[in-house]
Design a protein around this motif. Structure first.
Motif, mmCIF file in Angstrom:
data_model
loop_
_atom_site.group_PDB
_atom_site.id
_atom_site.type_symbol
_atom_site.label_atom_id
_atom_site.label_comp_id
_atom_site.label_asym_id
_atom_site.label_seq_id
_atom_site.Cartn_x
_atom_site.Cartn_y
_atom_site.Cartn_z
ATOM 1 N N THR A 153 3.671 26.994 -29.265
ATOM 2 C CA THR A 153 3.851 28.428 -29.039
ATOM 3 C C THR A 153 2.874 29.008 -28.021
ATOM 4 O O THR A 153 3.053 30.141 -27.578
ATOM 5 N N GLY A 154 1.838 28.280 -27.662
ATOM 6 C CA GLY A 154 0.845 28.777 -26.719
ATOM 7 C C GLY A 154 -0.427 27.973 -26.819
ATOM 8 O O GLY A 154 -0.605 27.157 -27.734
ATOM 9 N N GLU A 163 -0.051 33.701 -23.395
ATOM 10 C CA GLU A 163 -0.469 32.418 -23.972
ATOM 11 C C GLU A 163 -1.977 32.283 -24.057
ATOM 12 O O GLU A 163 -2.505 31.747 -25.022
ATOM 13 N N ARG A 194 -0.874 32.102 -30.187
ATOM 14 C CA ARG A 194 0.284 32.987 -30.160
ATOM 15 C C ARG A 194 1.368 32.424 -31.065
ATOM 16 O O ARG A 194 1.556 31.212 -31.135
#
Length: 337
Positions: A105-106, A153, A123
């Motif tokens: 996700t980041g 991010e 994130r």
């Protein structure tokens, strides 16, 4: 990497963390100020995804976090602790996924509180920030949703001199700041400042007993400093496109903040000013040979309190320049180690 990849360990040795393919490598001095060892793989043989993070506690221990592939199309975060640079780091331990499962996700960020507990931020799939923290008795607390919206991010996690953990993030609305109101508490969204921020330029530093300072590049290309509760201050035009490394050090008997950044023409640029006195002004001085695109720059203090600057190219070439024993910030010649 996210965080300061060039650090001094509890035993005084300098070390660097180097992403390499599906691994994270560590190089360290054999003894403080001495020759450097060959790179060693961190955390065992698990395969990692790009974008690891590093944070360091007051005890000098390094905490490392990275994504690793789990099943096709999904990933999970793993954590390792490196107690001393000359010892092997602990094996990677899974800490889960902010949405229980899914893909990366980041880029994560990690900070370590006064009790030595790692706090991992990333994130989440909803565009906010989630956090997981180590328990005082071992293991990990459940994932917590810290809210936020449209978070980019890159995150900047930092531990203040108070031992409380803080987090900065950039979003379309500007910069978001979370802080712990007391040790061990869940960080809460404390303030939002509406400023334009260039992606990938956040770097945070503890600068006084009560404050941390965020450095970032704004929309006009200025390197700015912001402390929650105040207004952002433009320090000077950014030397280059990436984040600035920052360290507090003593220069000429004064508590100073030293910034280093790869300049637009590829050299290492330095600027220093009295800590939290941005109105004093700062200017860049370039040093060393030109570096290829993608090279990273960092600064740290060695066991004797001397500034050491490091540059690391994408192919793993490490160069160092150490402060001379004379007034001001005079560096010896850069050398490859």
């Amino acid at each position: 990497m996210n965080g300061e990849w060039f650090i001094r360990g509890r035993d005084g040795r300098l070390s660097v963390y180097i992403p390499s393919g599906d691994a994270l490598l560590c190089r360290a001095e054999r003894h403080p100020g001495g020759p450097w060892e060959a790179p060693r793989r961190v955390g065992g043989g698990q395969k990692l995804l790009p974008g690891p993070a590093v944070g360091q506690g007051a005890d000098g221990y390094a905490h490392l976090v990275s994504w690793r592939p789990t099943v096709p199309g999904e990933s999970g975060l793993v954590h390792s602790t490196h107690f001393r640079p000359h010892l092997a780091a602990l094996d990677w331990v899974p800490v889960g996924h902010p949405s229980k499962k899914g893909d990366r996700t980041g880029m994560p960020a990690v900070a370590v509180d006064a009790e030595g507990r790692a706090h991992v931020f990333v994130r989440n799939l909803g565009g906010g920030v989630s956090m997981v923290a180590q328990k005082a008795t071992g293991g990990w607390d459940p994932w917590r949703d810290l809210k936020g919206d449209g978070v980019r991010e890159d995150l900047a996690a930092v531990t203040g001199e108070s031992g409380r953990v803080e987090l900065y993030a950039a979003a379309p609305v500007g910069i978001l700041h979370w802080r712990q109101e007391e040790p061990g508490a869940q960080p809460v969204l404390d303030e939002v400042v509406e400023v334009p921020v260039r992606p990938g330029t956040l770097r945070a530093l503890a600068t006084s007993p009560d404050s941390t300072t965020l450095f970032y590049t704004d929309g006009s290309g200025d390197l700015c400093a912001w402390r929650p509760g105040g207004k952002p201050v433009a320090l000077l035009p950014a030397a280059g496109p990436g984040p600035a490394s920052a360290v507090r050090c003593t220069l000429g008997g004064h508590d100073c903040t030293l910034l280093a950044q790869r300049s637009a023409d590829g050299r290492v640029a330095f600027a220093a000013y009295p800590t939290e006195q941005e109105s004093s002004g700062a200017w860049w001085t370039e040093s060393g040979p030109r570096l290829p695109a993608g090279a990273r720059v960092a600064v740290a203090e060695d066991a004797e309190g001397r500034v050491v600057a490091a540059s690391l190219t994408e192919d793993g070439e490490l160069r160092l320049a150490r402060q001379k024993d004379e007034p001001g910030l005079a560096l010896a010649a850069w050398r490859t180690v």
